[in-house]
Design a protein around this motif. Structure first.
Motif, PDB file in Angstrom:
ATOM      1  N   LEU A 211       0.811  -1.219   0.000  1.00 19.55           N
ATOM      2  CA  LEU A 211       0.000   0.000   0.000  1.00 19.55           C
ATOM      3  C   LEU A 211       0.847   1.272   0.000  1.00 19.55           C
ATOM      4  CD1 LEU A 211      -2.853  -0.994   2.483  1.00 19.55           C
ATOM      5  CD2 LEU A 211      -3.091  -0.572   0.024  1.00 19.55           C
ATOM      6  N   THR A 212       2.038   1.201   0.582  1.00 23.82           N
ATOM      7  CA  THR A 212       2.882   2.398   0.692  1.00 23.82           C
ATOM      8  C   THR A 212       4.121   2.323  -0.208  1.00 23.82           C
ATOM      9  OG1 THR A 212       4.050   1.425   2.595  1.00 23.82           O
ATOM     10  CG2 THR A 212       2.137   2.808   3.069  1.00 23.82           C
ATOM     11  N   TRP A 213       4.094   1.408  -1.165  1.00 21.92           N
ATOM     12  CA  TRP A 213       5.260   1.250  -2.052  1.00 21.92           C
ATOM     13  C   TRP A 213       5.529   2.560  -2.795  1.00 21.92           C
ATOM     14  CZ3 TRP A 213       8.342  -2.911  -1.846  1.00 21.92           C
ATOM     15  CH2 TRP A 213       9.370  -3.004  -2.795  1.00 21.92           C
ATOM     16  N   PRO A 214       6.782   3.007  -2.843  1.00 18.15           N
ATOM     17  CA  PRO A 214       7.098   4.308  -3.465  1.00 18.15           C
ATOM     18  C   PRO A 214       6.795   4.322  -4.959  1.00 18.15           C
ATOM     19  CG  PRO A 214       9.104   3.107  -2.899  1.00 18.15           C
ATOM     20  CD  PRO A 214       7.981   2.357  -2.273  1.00 18.15           C
ATOM     21  N   ASP A 215       6.345   5.481  -5.442  1.00 20.77           N
ATOM     22  CA  ASP A 215       6.043   5.651  -6.867  1.00 20.77           C
ATOM     23  C   ASP A 215       7.317   5.823  -7.693  1.00 20.77           C
ATOM     24  OD1 ASP A 215       3.269   5.535  -6.416  1.00 20.77           O
ATOM     25  OD2 ASP A 215       3.215   7.669  -5.895  1.00 20.77           O
ATOM     26  N   ALA A 216       8.312   6.490  -7.110  1.00 20.33           N
ATOM     27  CA  ALA A 216       9.561   6.738  -7.837  1.00 20.33           C
ATOM     28  C   ALA A 216      10.396   5.457  -7.919  1.00 20.33           C
ATOM     29  CB  ALA A 216      10.356   7.826  -7.120  1.00 20.33           C
TER      30      ALA A 216
END
Length: 299
Positions: A211-216
């Motif tokens: 759920l909190t995996w980074p977009d970059a």
């Protein structure tokens, strides 16, 4: 011949006299000290939840064969205990240390980690009625003074108190988990306990990590750090540690934790250029001294 007349060599078990024991204890301290370096490198790119989820996944893969080997001794009642204790022994403390690694030098977490032994003694005294003795009481007080000193410091103008307190809270989780594991999971092999708790922690952290995996995109350096955290500092280190417990006993194996702050600060200085501040040095000396005092046996 009386025990007093018996040569030391015949009293000390052969495994403890084996030259491999001190070498392996130092190696384990170096590996666990390195975990704070890897967390410091990867934390800002991953974030706490994704980093811990990935770390646990890699570590669980390494230890899964140990769990499968002991599967006949594991009953359904063990499973929920492994889930709960996985949270206390890995998911929560790993996250607290990862959160702290975003905010303070690696040495802060490594020094705070030394409180684990003292918290384990405190929980055993309060929750399980074990005697604490004058020496351990003094050691506990000194250890808490060390944490206060550590939290009062600043590094490069930054307040490190949140990271120091997070590290102390993580160490409390370790100490609590150690007592609960001893009480509720002592009927199965220690290696299976380590593998089961780690797998339970992985199950708990996977949704938060996704759920909190980074977009970059995550740099290769951070990926390598997380892989090292999972494979070496978690999976292999746990297996290594429990092998030592089986060979020389838990009290002697636990002495490897005395080396964690030394290596944690040393690796951070060597590879990240993070200096050891006077406050960190003083706090580390007090905490480490209190831990050694608490473990010293009566004559």
């Amino acid at each position: 011949m009386s025990a007093a007349d018996t040569p030391v060599e015949s009293i000390v078990p052969a495994a403890e006299r084996d030259w491999r024991t001190p070498v392996e204890l130092v190696a384990l301290g170096a590996i666990w000290g390195g975990s704070f370096l890897f967390m410091r490198v990867a934390a800002k790119d991953f974030g706490p939840f994704p980093m811990v989820a990935a770390r646990l996944l890699f570590g669980s893969v390494i230890l899964l064969p140990l769990l499968l080997r002991a599967r006949k001794t594991i009953r359904p009642a063990h499973l929920w205990k492994m889930l709960v204790l996985g949270a206390l022994s890995a998911a929560i403390p790993f996250t607290l240390f990862a959160w702290g690694a975003e905010r303070a030098p690696a040495g802060i977490g490594a020094i705070a980690n030394s409180m684990t032994v003292l918290f384990a003694a405190l929980v055993a005294f309060i929750g399980f009625g074990e005697k604490i003795g004058t020496r351990k009481a003094i050691a506990l007080l000194a250890g808490f003074v060390g944490v206060v000193i550590l939290a009062s410091g600043r590094t490069a103008g930054e307040n490190v108190a949140p990271a120091a307190l997070a590290g102390a809270a993580a160490s409390f989780c370790y100490g609590l988990a150690a007592n609960l594991i001893k009480k509720y999971l002592s009927d199965i092999a220690p290696t299976a306990v380590a593998a089961g708790c780690l797998l339970g922690a992985t199950i708990l952290m996977a949704p938060l990590g996704l759920l909190t995996w980074p977009d970059a995109p995550i740099p290769a350096k951070s990926w390598l750090s997380v892989i090292a955290l999972g494979v070496v500092c978690t999976g292999l280190a746990y297996a290594f540690y429990f092998r030592l417990i089986q060979r020389i006993g838990a009290p002697r194996a636990a002495t490897s934790t005395y080396l964690v702050p030394l290596f944690g600060v040393g690796w951070a200085w060597m590879f990240l250029g993070e200096a050891l501040t006077p406050t960190m040095a003083l706090a580390g000396a007090i905490i480490l001294g209190s831990v050694i005092l608490s473990q010293k046996r009566s004559a």
